[in-house]
Design a protein around this motif. Structure first.
Motif, PDB file in Angstrom:
ATOM      1  N   TYR A 103     -26.221 -93.521 -42.846  1.00 56.39           N
ATOM      2  CA  TYR A 103     -25.549 -92.672 -41.862  1.00 56.39           C
ATOM      3  C   TYR A 103     -25.344 -93.444 -40.558  1.00 56.39           C
ATOM      4  N   GLN A 104     -26.386 -94.177 -40.127  1.00 55.68           N
ATOM      5  CA  GLN A 104     -26.293 -94.962 -38.894  1.00 55.68           C
ATOM      6  C   GLN A 104     -25.286 -96.106 -39.032  1.00 55.68           C
ATOM      7  N   MET A 105     -25.185 -96.654 -40.263  1.00 59.77           N
ATOM      8  CA  MET A 105     -24.293 -97.799 -40.504  1.00 59.77           C
ATOM      9  C   MET A 105     -22.837 -97.360 -40.634  1.00 59.77           C
ATOM     10  N   TRP A 106     -22.577 -96.285 -41.393  1.00 57.20           N
ATOM     11  CA  TRP A 106     -21.204 -95.927 -41.763  1.00 57.20           C
ATOM     12  C   TRP A 106     -20.818 -94.486 -41.423  1.00 57.20           C
ATOM     13  N   GLY A 107     -21.776 -93.646 -41.045  1.00 63.02           N
ATOM     14  CA  GLY A 107     -21.473 -92.247 -40.797  1.00 63.02           C
ATOM     15  C   GLY A 107     -21.424 -91.398 -42.051  1.00 63.02           C
ATOM     16  N   VAL A 108     -21.797 -91.953 -43.205  1.00 61.62           N
ATOM     17  CA  VAL A 108     -21.790 -91.179 -44.450  1.00 61.62           C
ATOM     18  C   VAL A 108     -22.937 -90.174 -44.436  1.00 61.62           C
ATOM     19  N   THR A 109     -22.757 -89.064 -45.117  1.00 64.10           N
ATOM     20  CA  THR A 109     -23.776 -88.006 -45.082  1.00 64.10           C
ATOM     21  C   THR A 109     -24.293 -87.606 -46.450  1.00 64.10           C
ATOM     22  N   THR A 110     -23.703 -88.140 -47.519  1.00 63.16           N
ATOM     23  CA  THR A 110     -24.164 -87.782 -48.856  1.00 63.16           C
ATOM     24  C   THR A 110     -24.495 -89.050 -49.647  1.00 63.16           C
ATOM     25  N   PRO A 111     -25.403 -88.948 -50.620  1.00 59.13           N
ATOM     26  CA  PRO A 111     -25.716 -90.099 -51.474  1.00 59.13           C
ATOM     27  C   PRO A 111     -24.485 -90.651 -52.187  1.00 59.13           C
ATOM     28  N   ALA A 112     -23.569 -89.786 -52.607  1.00 58.66           N
ATOM     29  CA  ALA A 112     -22.363 -90.253 -53.302  1.00 58.66           C
ATOM     30  C   ALA A 112     -21.515 -91.139 -52.392  1.00 58.66           C
ATOM     31  N   GLU A 113     -21.372 -90.732 -51.116  1.00 56.34           N
ATOM     32  CA  GLU A 113     -20.593 -91.542 -50.163  1.00 56.34           C
ATOM     33  C   GLU A 113     -21.269 -92.881 -49.909  1.00 56.34           C
ATOM     34  N   ALA A 114     -22.591 -92.853 -49.746  1.00 56.36           N
ATOM     35  CA  ALA A 114     -23.334 -94.083 -49.483  1.00 56.36           C
ATOM     36  C   ALA A 114     -23.244 -95.033 -50.671  1.00 56.36           C
ATOM     37  N   LYS A 115     -23.427 -94.480 -51.869  1.00 49.66           N
ATOM     38  CA  LYS A 115     -23.364 -95.316 -53.073  1.00 49.66           C
ATOM     39  C   LYS A 115     -21.990 -95.934 -53.235  1.00 49.66           C
ATOM     40  N   ALA A 116     -20.965 -95.184 -52.974  1.00 42.93           N
ATOM     41  CA  ALA A 116     -19.599 -95.695 -53.099  1.00 42.93           C
ATOM     42  C   ALA A 116     -19.354 -96.848 -52.130  1.00 42.93           C
ATOM     43  N   LYS A 117     -19.844 -96.700 -50.903  1.00 40.52           N
ATOM     44  CA  LYS A 117     -19.669 -97.758 -49.898  1.00 40.52           C
ATOM     45  C   LYS A 117     -20.393 -99.032 -50.317  1.00 40.52           C
ATOM     46  N   ILE A 118     -21.631 -98.893 -50.784  1.00 35.55           N
ATOM     47  CA  ILE A 118     -22.405-100.058 -51.207  1.00 35.55           C
ATOM     48  C   ILE A 118     -21.758-100.717 -52.422  1.00 35.55           C
ATOM     49  N   GLU A 119     -21.335 -99.910 -53.411  1.00 32.10           N
ATOM     50  CA  GLU A 119     -20.718-100.462 -54.619  1.00 32.10           C
ATOM     51  C   GLU A 119     -19.423-101.194 -54.303  1.00 32.10           C
ATOM     52  N   GLU A 120     -18.671-100.674 -53.343  1.00 32.29           N
ATOM     53  CA  GLU A 120     -17.428-101.338 -52.923  1.00 32.29           C
ATOM     54  C   GLU A 120     -17.717-102.739 -52.394  1.00 32.29           C
ATOM     55  N   GLN A 121     -18.737-102.849 -51.544  1.00 27.11           N
ATOM     56  CA  GLN A 121     -19.071-104.146 -50.955  1.00 27.11           C
ATOM     57  C   GLN A 121     -19.734-105.069 -51.960  1.00 27.11           C
ATOM     58  N   LYS A 122     -20.527-104.510 -52.875  1.00 27.76           N
ATOM     59  CA  LYS A 122     -21.131-105.326 -53.932  1.00 27.76           C
ATOM     60  C   LYS A 122     -20.047-105.923 -54.833  1.00 27.76           C
ATOM     61  N   ALA A 123     -19.033-105.130 -55.109  1.00 25.95           N
ATOM     62  CA  ALA A 123     -17.940-105.603 -55.961  1.00 25.95           C
ATOM     63  C   ALA A 123     -17.226-106.791 -55.322  1.00 25.95           C
ATOM     64  N   GLU A 124     -17.032-106.730 -54.004  1.00 25.65           N
ATOM     65  CA  GLU A 124     -16.402-107.845 -53.293  1.00 25.65           C
ATOM     66  C   GLU A 124     -17.249-109.121 -53.428  1.00 25.65           C
ATOM     67  N   ALA A 125     -18.571-108.975 -53.312  1.00 19.10           N
ATOM     68  CA  ALA A 125     -19.467-110.128 -53.424  1.00 19.10           C
ATOM     69  C   ALA A 125     -19.454-110.706 -54.838  1.00 19.10           C
ATOM     70  N   LEU A 126     -19.437-109.834 -55.835  1.00 18.34           N
ATOM     71  CA  LEU A 126     -19.398-110.297 -57.221  1.00 18.34           C
ATOM     72  C   LEU A 126     -18.082-111.011 -57.528  1.00 18.34           C
ATOM     73  N   ALA A 127     -16.995-110.488 -56.975  1.00 22.44           N
ATOM     74  CA  ALA A 127     -15.694-111.128 -57.189  1.00 22.44           C
ATOM     75  C   ALA A 127     -15.670-112.531 -56.605  1.00 22.44           C
ATOM     76  N   ALA A 128     -16.316-112.698 -55.451  1.00 23.42           N
ATOM     77  CA  ALA A 128     -16.361-114.015 -54.806  1.00 23.42           C
ATOM     78  C   ALA A 128     -17.137-115.024 -55.643  1.00 23.42           C
ATOM     79  N   LEU A 129     -18.093-114.548 -56.429  1.00 26.66           N
ATOM     80  CA  LEU A 129     -18.879-115.452 -57.284  1.00 26.66           C
ATOM     81  C   LEU A 129     -18.089-115.890 -58.514  1.00 26.66           C
ATOM     82  N   ASN A 130     -17.059-115.119 -58.866  1.00 23.69           N
ATOM     83  CA  ASN A 130     -16.177-115.485 -59.976  1.00 23.69           C
ATOM     84  C   ASN A 130     -16.950-115.706 -61.288  1.00 23.69           C
ATOM     85  N   GLY A 131     -17.908-114.794 -61.543  1.00 22.76           N
ATOM     86  CA  GLY A 131     -18.612-114.828 -62.824  1.00 22.76           C
ATOM     87  C   GLY A 131     -19.893-115.628 -62.867  1.00 22.76           C
ATOM     88  N   ARG A 132     -20.187-116.404 -61.830  1.00 22.54           N
ATOM     89  CA  ARG A 132     -21.434-117.194 -61.851  1.00 22.54           C
ATOM     90  C   ARG A 132     -22.576-116.412 -61.203  1.00 22.54           C
TER      91      ARG A 132
END
Length: 373
Positions: A103-132
């Protein structure tokens, strides 16, 4: 006949618990410590009526009821719950990472919103690794919690802690990072948690009651060459490489020093532990010691407070070694010393320094309680 069954080097939790068990089984022990007081790093110094954790904050936590009952048999523990705060450039975040943090980081108020935000950023990091697989701490953290949490709450704090860029730290240091989808600021998941009422000295005094102890006594100057004349066995919790005269070279450590000040106010930061996660401050955290044992209005009954700024530094000769450096080079070197230790007759190595391994308090007590005497 020898004077002692055990000569115990070091009066921290490993040495003190070993001495207690040995004494209860009818053995005679001598505990020596190079410091002017007993207790190792859990020693508390009384300042302005406040128990100051002289060698850094120590919060006891365990899910092992046997260990919890054991320590409480010497001194009652209070209800302190570790709920640290992170300060990043003046903005405050709750730790560990939980719904308050999100909530302090993004203003999200539900677990679903928080999980979606984290998964979005995790996906970006995984894409940068290109499978390694992640090859360093930075890459590992990014795929675990994403960019925002990493950059504000992990990166600079970790680099201050270890004195190295996150890209130059091994990935295995953080194989996991706890993420809680609940509004829960309790740092530990353990069932039992607290601080000894009156400080850790009471626990050490209970463990060492009736045991012969000598302070300001250097094992290497006074006993290294002669201990077998006086004792059947040696229990050693000093640095393992020093015991073997650095035969294979010196192990690396991180050290810490503290700037402790008495302040003319009752309540400086409102919490026992505040982490400073940016490089704007060279210290990693500020400890306000009264909050470990004083709660509610009792905080204001004590007109002054004591705070300690904690500064991690690279270990140099003469400093206190605090943290083993967890990398491939040091782990391989430590394994060679541990093999030597297994071959040393009538010598028991233990503790953080003696095993070159970081231990929380409860596991080291459990380790000793399970040892064969």
């Amino acid at each position: 006949m020898k004077k002692f069954d055990y000569l115990i080097v070091g009066s921290g939790l490993f040495g003190a618990t070993f001495a207690y068990r040995a004494t209860k089984s009818g053995k005679k022990c001598l505990v020596i410590d190079k410091r002017p007081q007993l207790g190792g790093n859990v020693y508390c110094e009384k300042i302005e009526g406040i128990n100051v954790h002289k060698y850094g904050a120590h919060i006891f936590h365990t899910s092992n009821k046997y260990v919890w009952d054991f320590v409480n048999s010497f001194v009652e523990f209070n209800r302190y719950t570790n709920s640290p705060i992170a300060n990043y450039k003046g903005k405050l975040y709750n730790l560990p990472f939980n719904m308050n943090t999100f909530y302090q980081m993004w203003g999200v108020t539900t677990p679903a919103e928080a999980k979606a935000k984290i998964e979005e950023q995790k996906a970006e990091a995984l894409a940068a690794l290109n499978g390694r697989e992640p090859t360093n701490l930075e890459e590992q953290a990014l795929v675990l919690v994403g960019k925002d949490i990493f950059e504000k709450l992990i990166k600079e704090y970790t680099e201050k802690q270890w004195g190295r860029d996150c890209k130059n730290l091994p990935a295995f240091i953080i194989n996991r990072l706890p993420v809680r989808m609940a509004f829960d600021n309790n740092y530990f998941n353990d069932k039992y948690q607290g601080i000894p009422i009156g400080g850790y000295n009471k626990l050490i005094e209970g463990l060492l009651e009736g045991v012969d102890c000598k302070m300001e006594t250097d094992f290497f100057k006074e006993y290294k060459d002669s201990w077998r004349n006086d004792a059947e066995k040696l229990v050693y919790s000093g640095a393992i490489d020093e015991y073997f005269d650095y035969k294979y070279g010196k192990l690396d450590w991180r050290s810490v020093y503290f700037k402790t000040n008495i302040l003319d106010c009752s309540n400086y930061q409102g919490n026992a532990v505040v982490n400073y996660t940016s490089r704007d401050y060279s210290y990693t955290r500020i400890i306000e010691h009264k909050h470990f044992e004083m709660f509610g209005s009792a905080v204001y009954d004590c007109p002054k407070t004591v705070v300690s700024e904690e500064y991690p530094v690279e270990y140099k000769e003469g400093m206190e070694p605090y943290y083993p450096v967890n990398n491939e080079k040091n782990n391989a070197l430590a394994d060679k010393y541990r093999l030597l230790a297994l071959q040393e007759k009538n010598v028991i190595f233990g503790g953080r320094l003696g095993l070159y391994q970081y231990f929380d308090m409860a596991p080291i007590i459990e380790y000793v309680l399970n040892m064969k005497m």
